[in-house]
Structure formats: C-alpha cells, structure tokens
Design a protein around this motif. Structure first.
Motif, short mmCIF file in Angstrom:
data_model
loop_
_atom_site.label_atom_id
_atom_site.label_comp_id
_atom_site.label_asym_id
_atom_site.label_seq_id
_atom_site.Cartn_x
_atom_site.Cartn_y
_atom_site.Cartn_z
N VAL A 255 0.88 -1.16 0.00
CA VAL A 255 0.00 0.00 0.00
C VAL A 255 0.92 1.21 0.00
CG1 VAL A 255 -1.54 1.38 1.44
CG2 VAL A 255 -2.02 -1.03 1.12
N ASN A 256 0.66 2.18 -0.88
CA ASN A 256 1.51 3.37 -1.00
C ASN A 256 2.97 2.98 -1.20
OD1 ASN A 256 -0.54 5.16 -0.73
ND2 ASN A 256 -0.31 5.35 1.49
N ASN A 257 3.20 1.95 -2.00
CA ASN A 257 4.55 1.50 -2.31
C ASN A 257 5.31 0.95 -1.09
OD1 ASN A 257 6.17 1.01 -4.47
ND2 ASN A 257 7.38 2.89 -4.20
N GLU A 258 4.60 0.66 -0.02
CA GLU A 258 5.22 0.05 1.16
C GLU A 258 4.70 -1.38 1.28
OE1 GLU A 258 7.32 0.94 3.78
OE2 GLU A 258 7.86 2.56 2.40
N VAL A 259 5.62 -2.34 1.40
CA VAL A 259 5.19 -3.72 1.54
C VAL A 259 4.69 -3.94 2.97
CG1 VAL A 259 5.92 -6.14 1.41
CG2 VAL A 259 6.89 -4.45 -0.17
N PHE A 260 3.44 -4.39 3.10
CA PHE A 260 2.91 -4.62 4.46
C PHE A 260 2.65 -6.11 4.73
CE2 PHE A 260 -1.46 -5.70 3.53
CZ PHE A 260 -1.66 -5.16 2.26
N GLY A 261 2.62 -6.91 3.68
CA GLY A 261 2.35 -8.32 3.89
C GLY A 261 2.95 -9.17 2.78
N ILE A 262 2.99 -10.48 3.00
CA ILE A 262 3.52 -11.39 1.97
C ILE A 262 2.58 -12.58 1.82
CG2 ILE A 262 5.47 -12.84 1.27
CD1 ILE A 262 7.31 -11.10 2.90
N LEU A 263 2.29 -12.90 0.57
CA LEU A 263 1.47 -14.06 0.24
C LEU A 263 2.40 -15.13 -0.34
CD1 LEU A 263 -1.40 -15.28 -0.17
CD2 LEU A 263 -1.44 -14.16 -2.40
N ASN A 264 2.35 -16.32 0.23
CA ASN A 264 3.25 -17.39 -0.21
C ASN A 264 2.49 -18.60 -0.72
OD1 ASN A 264 5.85 -16.23 0.74
ND2 ASN A 264 4.78 -16.31 2.70
N LEU A 265 2.95 -19.13 -1.85
CA LEU A 265 2.35 -20.34 -2.41
C LEU A 265 3.48 -21.33 -2.65
CD1 LEU A 265 0.18 -18.52 -5.06
CD2 LEU A 265 -0.72 -19.86 -3.17
N ALA A 266 3.33 -22.55 -2.11
CA ALA A 266 4.44 -23.49 -2.26
C ALA A 266 3.95 -24.90 -2.49
CB ALA A 266 5.31 -23.44 -1.00
N GLU A 267 4.84 -25.74 -3.05
CA GLU A 267 4.56 -27.17 -3.23
C GLU A 267 3.32 -27.41 -4.07
OE1 GLU A 267 6.09 -30.10 -1.66
OE2 GLU A 267 7.77 -28.75 -1.38
N LYS A 268 3.39 -27.06 -5.34
CA LYS A 268 2.24 -27.34 -6.21
C LYS A 268 1.99 -28.85 -6.24
CE LYS A 268 1.40 -25.65 -10.20
NZ LYS A 268 1.78 -25.45 -11.60
N SER A 269 0.72 -29.22 -6.20
CA SER A 269 0.40 -30.64 -6.11
C SER A 269 0.86 -31.43 -7.33
CB SER A 269 -1.10 -30.83 -5.93
OG SER A 269 -1.46 -30.28 -4.71
N ASP A 270 0.93 -30.76 -8.50
CA ASP A 270 1.38 -31.49 -9.70
C ASP A 270 2.90 -31.59 -9.75
OD1 ASP A 270 2.14 -28.90 -10.33
OD2 ASP A 270 0.68 -28.65 -11.95
N GLY A 271 3.57 -31.07 -8.73
CA GLY A 271 5.03 -31.19 -8.65
C GLY A 271 5.77 -30.28 -9.61
N LEU A 272 5.05 -29.53 -10.44
CA LEU A 272 5.70 -28.65 -11.42
C LEU A 272 5.97 -27.27 -10.80
CD1 LEU A 272 3.35 -29.46 -14.43
CD2 LEU A 272 5.65 -30.38 -14.04
N GLY A 273 6.73 -26.46 -11.51
CA GLY A 273 6.94 -25.08 -11.08
C GLY A 273 5.74 -24.24 -11.48
N PHE A 274 5.71 -22.97 -11.04
CA PHE A 274 4.61 -22.09 -11.43
C PHE A 274 4.84 -21.60 -12.86
CE2 PHE A 274 4.41 -21.90 -6.83
CZ PHE A 274 3.04 -21.96 -6.61
N SER A 275 3.80 -21.74 -13.70
CA SER A 275 3.93 -21.27 -15.08
C SER A 275 3.79 -19.75 -15.10
CB SER A 275 2.82 -21.88 -15.94
OG SER A 275 1.58 -21.32 -15.56
N GLU A 276 4.18 -19.16 -16.25
CA GLU A 276 4.07 -17.70 -16.36
C GLU A 276 2.64 -17.23 -16.16
OE1 GLU A 276 5.79 -15.77 -19.66
OE2 GLU A 276 7.78 -16.58 -19.25
N ASP A 277 1.70 -18.01 -16.72
CA ASP A 277 0.28 -17.65 -16.59
C ASP A 277 -0.15 -17.66 -15.13
OD1 ASP A 277 -0.03 -17.26 -19.20
OD2 ASP A 277 -1.07 -19.16 -19.63
N GLU A 278 0.30 -18.70 -14.41
CA GLU A 278 -0.08 -18.82 -12.99
C GLU A 278 0.50 -17.67 -12.17
OE1 GLU A 278 -0.71 -23.61 -12.35
OE2 GLU A 278 1.33 -22.83 -12.47
N ILE A 279 1.75 -17.33 -12.46
CA ILE A 279 2.39 -16.23 -11.73
C ILE A 279 1.63 -14.93 -12.00
CG2 ILE A 279 4.50 -14.83 -11.53
CD1 ILE A 279 6.01 -17.47 -12.21
N TYR A 280 1.27 -14.73 -13.27
CA TYR A 280 0.54 -13.52 -13.68
C TYR A 280 -0.78 -13.41 -12.91
CZ TYR A 280 -2.06 -10.38 -16.76
OH TYR A 280 -2.83 -9.37 -17.25
#
Ligand SMILES: [Fe+2]
Length: 499
Positions: A255-280
């Motif tokens: 908010v206002n260019n200040e980071v106040f929180g972090i959202l984390n996603l890990a261990e995709k069930s399909d074992g693959l990395g995050f695709s560009e579309d998913e990251i977007y």
C-alpha cells in the motif's frame, strides 16, 4: 503480390469484372472468372482456389447449387455468396449450407478486401498448425488450454467479486489463503503481515509456524525489491526451514509503495513449477487484494474522522447547554437496555449507540437565546427548537455513511399516534430503533432539570410513560422499558407495572 487464388462466378459482367478488378488491383489477388455456375464448377474441379465468390441468382446452375458442388469437391474451400439486399434471406440460407460469409450489392471495396484478407489470414493460421502438429491433436490441445484459461478467469472473477464484498481487513487476512488456493492446487500457502522484523501469519494451509523471523530468509528480498520471488531448488523454505525441492512463490502486498504483507504459495500438487500464466494470475490476485485492503483502511480513516467530527459537535452543543450535558449518553444507555430486553441485533445496537449519541446534533443550529431561555417559549420559539430535527438531518444527509442513524436524528420526536414532528410518521412507519430512542429521550427529558423547570421524579416520568403508551409511545416498548434491569434494580417504582 498476393499469390492466393480467387474465383469469381457471376453471370453479370459488370459485377464480375468490378469484383475481379478490386481483388486483383487493390488486394493483389490472383483472380479468375467464370461466367456461369457450370463453368464455375468445372474450374473448381480443376483448380484449388483459396476463395470462391459466387452470385446467388444465376440461370440454370445458381449460386446455391455451385456452393453444394464446391463443398463436395473440396469441403475446405471458403465460398462467399454475393446477394442483393432484397434477397438477403437467401444469403442466410447459403450460410446454413456452409457458405463462409456473404457480401451485398453494391459492395464496398474495403469490405471486399478485408473479408478476403480475413479468409486468407485464417487459412494461413490453420496451415501453420497443420505443419506443426497433427491437426486434430493440436485443436484438442488448443481447446483444453482455452478451457482451462476460461476456468481460471472465471475463478479469478469470482474471487475479485468476493474480495469486493469484504469490508473488513481482518476477514480478508483470514480468508486470502483459502481464496488463492482455489486458483492453484498447492500443499502449502500462507499470508502474513510484516511487524517488527517478523512475518505474522494470519492464515495458512500446511504451515505450522505462526511467526516467521524475516532475517536470513528470501522474504527480505521480497520486501526490499517490492517484487515477487520464485525460490530455487536448494533454498530454505521459510515455512518449514526444510530445503525446497519443488516450487515456492512469494508475493509482496503493498500500500503506497510500502510492503505490508507477503502471500506465499508453495509445493504445487502437480510437482511442477509455477507457469508464467499462474504467476501472472497470482500477482493480479495479490494486487487486487492489496487494493481492497487499502480501500478498507481509507474507509476506516474516513469513517473514524467523521465519527470524531460529529462527536465534537455533540460536545459543543452540550457545552453550550449545561442542562443537556450527558443527556445523549443517558438516552443511549436507556435505549441499549431496551434493545437488550427485546433482543435487538448487534447491528441495530450499534446504530443506537452512535445515533443515540448524535440524536440532538441539530441543536447546533438553534439560537442560544431560544435553546437556553429560562422562561416559557413562544410558539415561534417552539417551532425554532423543533427545527433541530431537520437541521440535524441536513448535517447528516450529505454523508455517505450512517444510513441507520439518519432516521434517529430526523425522527426522534415522532409520536406513535402520528402527531409528532417533523414528518408526522405513525406506528411502524417510525423505525423500531427510532421509537426506542424517542421513548428514552422523553424519559430523560422528564427526569432532567430544564432551564424552565426542575427535574421530575422517576415515578412521575414512568406514570407519564404508561399514560402515554399507545399515543406518544409504542406500548410494547414501554413494557420493555419497565423491564430493563436499570429500572428494576433501582427499585424506584411501583410494582404494579412490572410484567
Ligand atoms: Fe431532540
């Protein structure tokens, strides 16, 4: 020069030649002509055309016959039918038989060229797919991709609408992980707020820690760069301190260019990395959530500022008029006791809490000489005092908040029988919380000293309320008031009224 081959079939030489001229000189197409349906069919048998234009109305073999024959010879050939406005339904019938499109006479040069270019463009696209893959497999693959994209978009839209409905940031913090895991199937996810060099986890899935120190984690990079981070295999997973051997995506919320929180996603069930579309998609979701959080915070600030400003007005009024000092607080307190007896919702009680406090705010607009007059008031002066309901309403009207409180301010002098002011509302036309305030207000007015008379006794006030039950007051509320613990405990009044 366009190498695409176009056949024009028309018995009218004017139309035929004009169309050929447009397509060859403007579009650069390689054009051939046939002067009737029979010649057209023969040419289609001999040559593979990229587009066939045919007139619909021709003697002997007409355009419809030619269309059917052409499709038998080569089902892929795009046939465009030429028709007059008066026979447009024939064109529609031709489309049902497999014509690609139709043009009406007189035709426009740019329309003809853009249609031809469109047909050739689509054909090239299909040819490319054919070269790369088996056509059927590639179309199925494209369909599957399209379907999964559509699904993602529709989930994203549902989540966006859901976020817009959350006006409480605590609720967003608690639900954000549940929401984002509807977009991606992951075994681990967390959302935390940054406080004093730690990430305080507010919601999570598959994460045991409640507090994660930021030092020596890649969260430091996320905060300083204000950018998302994809952890590599071999890095340490801050959720578990184990080594990452799958996927970990960490997204800052600002908010206002200040980071106040972090959202984390890990261990995709399909074992693959995050695709560009998913990251977007994940970044957009985080951006949307941060915006909602910012809006809620701004809303809270605005709301709290308004509440303070309105409370200051009440303090000013009460400072002017020592007789009404703490009147608003007492009215609110009696009203809340009634609300408890009749079991009102928390939301209604909240409106009573604030509306009761503000109910006489319009007295700010009544002159001191009238408001504080120690003698009997003239009719004009009574009218001026009564105006405080309308003045209060005018103060509140432009505010986009307090919808439940506004009627308290305008209508707390209405009477149950309809003889009150300013609108002469009666019975249930007066909202319940307003009827409650009206009753509490009268009780407190009677039992407080006024500039022109001393306070009446509680007993007198209660007798008066019972007497005016059904005329001035809602009789059910009079009963409820008589049963409030405040009155019962005071033992101040005749037992005959207890229910
Ligand atoms: Fe009032």
């Amino acid at each position: 020069m366009n190498n695409s081959k176009v056949l024009i079939v028309d018995d009218d030489p004017m139309i035929r030649d004009a169309l050929a001229e447009i397509l060859s000189s403007v579009g650069g197409y390689n054009t051939e002509i046939a002067i009737n349906g029979d010649e057209g069919i023969e040419k289609i048998k001999d040559t593979k055309y990229d587009i066939v234009f045919t007139d619909l109305t021709m003697p002997d073999v007409n355009g419809m016959d030619l269309l059917r024959e052409a499709k038998k010879i080569n089902s892929d050939v795009p046939v465009v039918v030429i028709t007059g406005y008066s026979t447009i339904e024939n064109a529609v019938a031709a489309m049902k038989e497999g014509a690609y499109d139709f043009i009406t006479k007189p035709f426009k040069i740019d329309k003809v060229i853009s249609l031809a270019n469109k047909i050739i463009g689509e054909k090239k696209l299909l040819d490319n797919i054919e070269i790369k893959y088996d056509q059927k497999a590639s179309i199925e693959k494209l369909n599957a991709e399209l379907f999964s994209k559509l699904q993602e978009i529709s989930v994203f839209q549902t989540l966006s609408t859901e976020l817009d409905g959350l006006h409480n940031n605590r609720e967003i913090y608690e639900r954000i992980v549940g929401m984002v895991t509807r977009l991606f199937v992951v075994k681990e996810a967390s959302f935390g707020l940054i406080e004093n060099n730690v990430l305080k986890i507010k919601s999570s899935i598959g994460v045991k820690k409640d507090i994660i120190p930021l030092k020596n984690t890649f969260f430091e990079k996320v905060i300083s760069s204000k950018n998302h981070y994809i952890a590599k295999c071999g890095e340490i997973n801050p959720h578990s301190d184990a080594i990452i051997n799958s996927s970990f995506l960490s997204i800052p919320l600002s908010v206002n260019n200040e980071v106040f929180g972090i959202l984390n996603l890990a261990e995709k069930s399909d074992g693959l990395g995050f695709s560009e579309d998913e990251i977007y998609l994940a970044l957009n979701f985080a951006k949307k959530a941060a915006l909602r959080i910012e809006n809620n915070a701004l809303y809270d600030v605005l709301y709290n500022n308004l509440v303070s400003a309105l409370k200051s007005l009440v303090i000013i009024i009460e400072a002017r008029d020592p007789y009404t000092r703490h009147h608003s607080e007492r009215v609110t307190s009696y009203s809340l006791e009634i609300a408890d007896v009749i079991g009102l919702s928390e939301e209604d009680k909240e409106a009573i809490r604030f509306g009761g406090y503000l109910h006489d705010i319009g007295k700010i607009g009544v002159r001191d000489t009238v408001l504080l007059k120690p003698d009997r008031l003239s009719n004009e002066e009574i009218e001026e005092i009564r105006q405080h309901t309308v003045i209060g309403d005018n103060i509140m009207k432009p505010l986009k908040f307090f919808e439940k409180e506004k009627p308290i301010i305008r209508n707390h002098h209405e009477r149950f029988d309809g003889t009150g002011y300013p609108d002469g509302l009666r019975g249930e036309q007066i909202p319940l919380i307003v009827r409650i305030i009206a009753l509490a207000d009268s009780y407190d007015a009677m039992t407080s000293s006024r500039p022109y008379r001393k306070a009446r006794s509680h007993e007198f006030a209660l007798e008066e309320m019972v007497r005016c039950s059904n005329t001035q007051f809602d009789p059910e509320l009079v009963k409820a008031f008589l049963n409030t613990p405040g009155l019962k405990n005071k033992g101040i009044w005749n037992k005959k009224y207890f229910l």
